[in-house]
Design an enzyme around this catalytic site. Structure first.
Site, PDB file in Angstrom:
ATOM      1  N   GLY B 166      36.582  35.260  28.716  1.00  0.00           N
ATOM      2  CA  GLY B 166      35.479  35.938  29.396  1.00  0.00           C
ATOM      3  C   GLY B 166      35.533  35.609  30.882  1.00  0.00           C
ATOM      4  O   GLY B 166      35.266  36.443  31.736  1.00  0.00           O
ATOM      5  N   ASP B 167      35.932  34.396  31.169  1.00  0.00           N
ATOM      6  CA  ASP B 167      36.042  33.956  32.562  1.00  0.00           C
ATOM      7  C   ASP B 167      37.377  34.345  33.190  1.00  0.00           C
ATOM      8  O   ASP B 167      37.415  35.010  34.220  1.00  0.00           O
ATOM      9  CB  ASP B 167      35.894  32.423  32.636  1.00  0.00           C
ATOM     10  CG  ASP B 167      34.471  31.970  32.420  1.00  0.00           C
ATOM     11  OD1 ASP B 167      34.262  30.988  31.690  1.00  0.00           O
ATOM     12  OD2 ASP B 167      33.562  32.587  32.990  1.00  0.00           O
ATOM     13  N   ASN B 168      38.499  33.892  32.594  1.00  0.00           N
ATOM     14  CA  ASN B 168      39.765  34.073  33.319  1.00  0.00           C
ATOM     15  C   ASN B 168      40.230  35.522  33.341  1.00  0.00           C
ATOM     16  O   ASN B 168      40.739  35.999  34.369  1.00  0.00           O
ATOM     17  CB  ASN B 168      40.853  33.103  32.839  1.00  0.00           C
ATOM     18  CG  ASN B 168      41.081  33.135  31.339  1.00  0.00           C
ATOM     19  OD1 ASN B 168      41.099  34.182  30.711  1.00  0.00           O
ATOM     20  ND2 ASN B 168      41.283  31.953  30.758  1.00  0.00           N
ATOM     21  N   GLY B 171      38.290  37.153  36.005  1.00  0.00           N
ATOM     22  CA  GLY B 171      38.780  36.709  37.313  1.00  0.00           C
ATOM     23  C   GLY B 171      40.047  37.445  37.710  1.00  0.00           C
ATOM     24  O   GLY B 171      40.208  37.845  38.865  1.00  0.00           O
TER      25      GLY B 171
END
Lengths: 397, 393
Positions: B166-168, B171
């Site tokens: 979900g984050d990387n 990003g």
């Protein structure tokens, strides 16, 4: 206006990963010309879900692109490709290692026609290394990359991500690398070679595990749905499904207990600090929490905790996610008229740009739909096209 | 030459999604000036693993950046930011929606200082919509997007993907967006606002369940490590861990049966086509598993490769780090980090032959480059001293 308007991509990619990369470029205005094998086409055309002979999977990945049906292994086919490449900015491919060389379309050959081409390759293991000849299917890539080792429960098997993460990730890296190369070319006039491996891509997103191994000499087991440093950070049973919560401070813990009426847990000395909640999580706290949450519906828990401004989300089924107001507000489902499938709804463009928005308003091309257009543009006559079709060098829709 | 040489990024991001994005820019030579809260720093400085009191988590995703420690709640702090933005190309942030606006450092304010600034915002749910104000953790996004429902085993708990994609992944998408915006700016001179939501990034790549719903009105759920349309195609326990092998299509059943030393299965009427094998998943899987449990990953790799059947071990992290393919790809680079010391950095997977990524230096200690950066933006020694005394930096 879209940011990549004017960029011409000759696109040999098919299946998933490479096609995702060129999908991103097409969504933002690049002219993406798919070179599909005459008679057969992109293998994704045969992927479920299908309606009749047509695939929605293919439509999703290939919306907004053009299609030339061509036999690239023939001299005439190669000649057409060389002509197309003369003024192209980018060439993309995701074949098995060595395939472009075998077709007489290596980077060296292409550079003779267009010295500053950006030649972007993607496959399982890349263009170098002892495994470069091995085909990388998604399951194998998730397995070999450490990704599966990190997903799932400590007392259960390593678990694959539902979607083909290796393909999605490497495709996104390929599009990003192409942007770097376009910027570089704008500044220096020079193109270059891009080499993306699915293994490398998955290796790069393992978060803290490789660093933990470096610094500690060992890696903790996968942790299921919880998180070692924060407690409770987990997915808890509701009476009709599950809900994920992230309670990261002691103050939030108090609000969490208040919101769910768990006075006894709030008063319990064992659960006062984040660290000690972590210590007791698997040996009592989780069960105590689920004794409460398993009596409430997932959306009700979501509502209650949101009111208390705590991070939480129900585990939505995909259908429920599709119905959510947020997904609608963000245009993440777009309906287009696809020439094969008719009206079809496919996932939208996640990236929002204020001045040069991306997006799409058409479906995917039929096999060879644009063959005639491009070949005529290159100067081929109707008679020549007829001969090329008869000799099975090209396919026109 | 580094492709992003001369590009200046004012980086407000912290935790994982934002820093992962700006790390890509830094790897390719952008000057990424990381703005951290004075005294506290990036919250990931508190995340495991630790060495000598410094966070390896922080080190792994903040290499190649310069670190400035600043109190942006002060007037002087805000002025410093505006001074930097004036000469910068890109601003990146992953605060809760509206945070920078409230501080007077939002897009509209910063455009007054630099009309063509590229202002990139990563958030859980986006800058608009009913959920825009919601706090987002990776697990919340994985849950709400439908990803968790699709991962794990049937009749078992929906499972979070271990690494925080979900984050990387979000990003990375923002990095792609920033590069498009920068490319557009080179062509038109114009900046713009960028908005990438974790929810959209993850929902957007679920593929099959969305398509099955919209085309055929069929609901889907998780299927473990197998594939509803292919058998055999799975991960099986073996003598020393787990191993995956599978046929990507109709062809190859005869080879698979030879590989597992059960030629009698080739003609078994229940298993003779892929469709039939799918129907009899529960019959064929224990048979295959029984064979796998007798062999190690290395033995299975040799067997299945000799029969030209796609296969791979489920690697543990140590196995992967010591793998010759990872070495050949130069995916591990020895770095010396000011915080954690010597470690093996994961190289950038984007291999460009003329303008490669460079692992130039480690992640900054808190406030490491404050003085150097402020001087580069024209502040004098006296001014810097005064800022320090007033606890602005």
């Amino acid at each position: 206006m879209k940011p990549l308007e004017g960029i011409k991509v000759v696109d040999f990619t098919q299946a998933h990963a490479g096609s995702l990369a060129t999908m991103l470029l097409a969504d933002f205005g690049a002219e993406v010309i798919k070179i599909e094998r005459a008679g057969v086409g992109d293998m994704a055309r045969y992927w479920v879900p299908m309606k009749g002979d047509d695939s929605a999977y293919y439509t999703y990945l290939n919306r907004g692109k053009k299609s030339i049906g061509l036999n690239a292994s023939t001299d005439e086919g190669r000649e057409i490709i060389f002509k197309l490449i003369e003024d192209a900015d980018v060439l993309c491919e995701n074949f098995k290692y060595g395939s472009m060389e075998r077709m007489g379309l290596s980077y060296e050959e292409i550079k003779k026609i267009n010295p500053n081409i950006i030649f972007a390759s993607l496959n399982g293991f890349g263009q170098t290394g002892p495994m470069k000849n091995v085909i990388g299917l998604d399951l194998q890539m998730q397995a070999m990359s450490g990704f599966m080792d990190r997903t799932g429960f400590p007392d259960g098997p390593p678990t694959k991500a539902g979607p083909a993460m290796g393909d999605q990730l490497s495709g996104t890296y390929m599009a990003t690398a192409i942007m770097l190369a376009l910027i570089s070319k704008k500044k220096t006039g020079e193109g270059q070679r891009i080499d993306i491996a699915i293994l490398d891509s998955l290796f790069s997103i393992l978060e803290a595990a490789p660093m933990t191994y470096c610094l500690k000499g060992e890696v903790p087991l996968r942790v299921g749905n919880s998180y070692p440093s924060i407690s409770p950070y987990d997915t808890l049973k509701a009476n009709d499904g599950y809900v994920s919560v992230g309670i990261s401070t002691d103050r939030q813990w108090e609000k969490f207990c208040d919101a769910l009426g768990m006075d006894d847990l709030k008063a319990d000395e064992r659960y006062k600090t984040n660290e000690s909640r972590g210590d007791y999580y698997e040996t009592g706290l989780k069960d105590a929490l689920e004794a409460v949450t398993s009596k409430i519906s997932k959306f009700e828990i979501e509502r209650i905790l949101r009111e208390a401004r705590l991070a939480c989300g129900a585990v939505y089924t995909v259908s429920e996610a599709m119905e959510s107001d947020q997904i609608k507000a963000r245009n993440m489902l777009v309906t287009v008229e696809d020439k094969a499938l008719g009206e079809v709804t496919i996932p939208g463009t996640a990236i929002k740009m204020s001045e040069t928005p991306g997006g799409f308003n058409e479906g995917a091309p039929l096999l060879g739909e644009h063959t005639q257009h491009y070949l005529k543009e290159l100067g081929y006559t109707d008679a020549q096209l007829k001969t090329l079709v008869e000799n099975k060098i090209i396919e026109m829709a | 030459m580094k492709v992003l040489e001369g590009v200046t990024v004012i980086d407000f991001t912290q935790a994982y999604s934002g820093p992962f994005c700006t790390m890509q820019l830094a790897d390719f030579g952008a000057r990424v000036i990381k703005i951290e809260r004075r005294g506290l720093g990036d919250q990931s400085r508190e995340w495991t693993p630790f060495k000598d009191g410094q966070s390896g988590y922080y080190a792994a995703i903040n290499r190649n950046k310069e670190g400035v420690s600043l109190d942006i709640n002060t007037e002087e702090g805000k002025e410093i930011i505006k001074r930097m933005v004036k000469d910068a190309d890109i601003v990146v942030e992953n605060f809760k929606v509206g945070t920078l606006d409230k501080m007077g450092l939002g897009y509209e304010e910063l455009k007054k200082v630099n009309p063509e600034i590229i202002f990139a915002s990563i958030s859980g749910f986006g800058q608009n919509g009913p959920l825009k104000d919601l706090a987002a953790y990776d697990n919340v996004v994985q849950a709400m997007s439908g990803l968790m429902e699709m991962t794990g085993f049937p009749d078992d708990v929906p499972t979070k993907v271990g690494p925080a994609i979900g984050d990387n992944f979000t990003g990375l998408n923002m990095c792609f967006a920033i590069l498009m915006a920068y490319f557009n700016k080179l062509n038109t001179g114009k900046g713009q606002r960028l908005d990438v939501a974790m929810m959209d990034a993850i929902f957007g790549i679920l593929e099959s369940p969305i398509l099955f719903k919209t085309l055929l009105n069929e609901d889907s759920s998780r299927v473990g490590n197998s594939d509803v349309t292919l058998v055999p195609y799975d991960v099986y326990p073996c003598k020393d861990g787990y191993f995956s092998a599978g046929l990507p299509g109709e062809a190859g059943w005869d080879r698979f049966c030879a590989a597992i030393e059960m030629p009698e299965l080739i003609e078994d009427p229940r298993l003779i086509t892929n469709d039939l094998r799918c129907q009899h998943y529960a019959v064929v899987t224990p048979i295959i598993t029984e064979f796998f449990l007798k062999k190690t990953k290395a033995e299975l790799a040799e067997i299945f490769t000799s029969y030209k059947i796609p296969n791979a071990p489920v690697s543990t992290i140590p196995e992967l780090i010591h793998h010759p393919q990872i070495a050949a790809r130069e995916m591990l680079v020895e770095m010396v980090d000011p915080g954690v010391g010597k470690y093996l950095a994961i190289n950038n997977p984007m291999k460009l032959d003329k303008t490669p990524a460079v692992m130039a230096f480690g992640a900054p200690l808190l406030g490491q480059d404050t003085e150097k950066v402020l001087k580069a933006f024209g502040y004098t020694d006296e001014q810097i001293k005064a800022f320090a005394e007033k606890e602005v930096i």
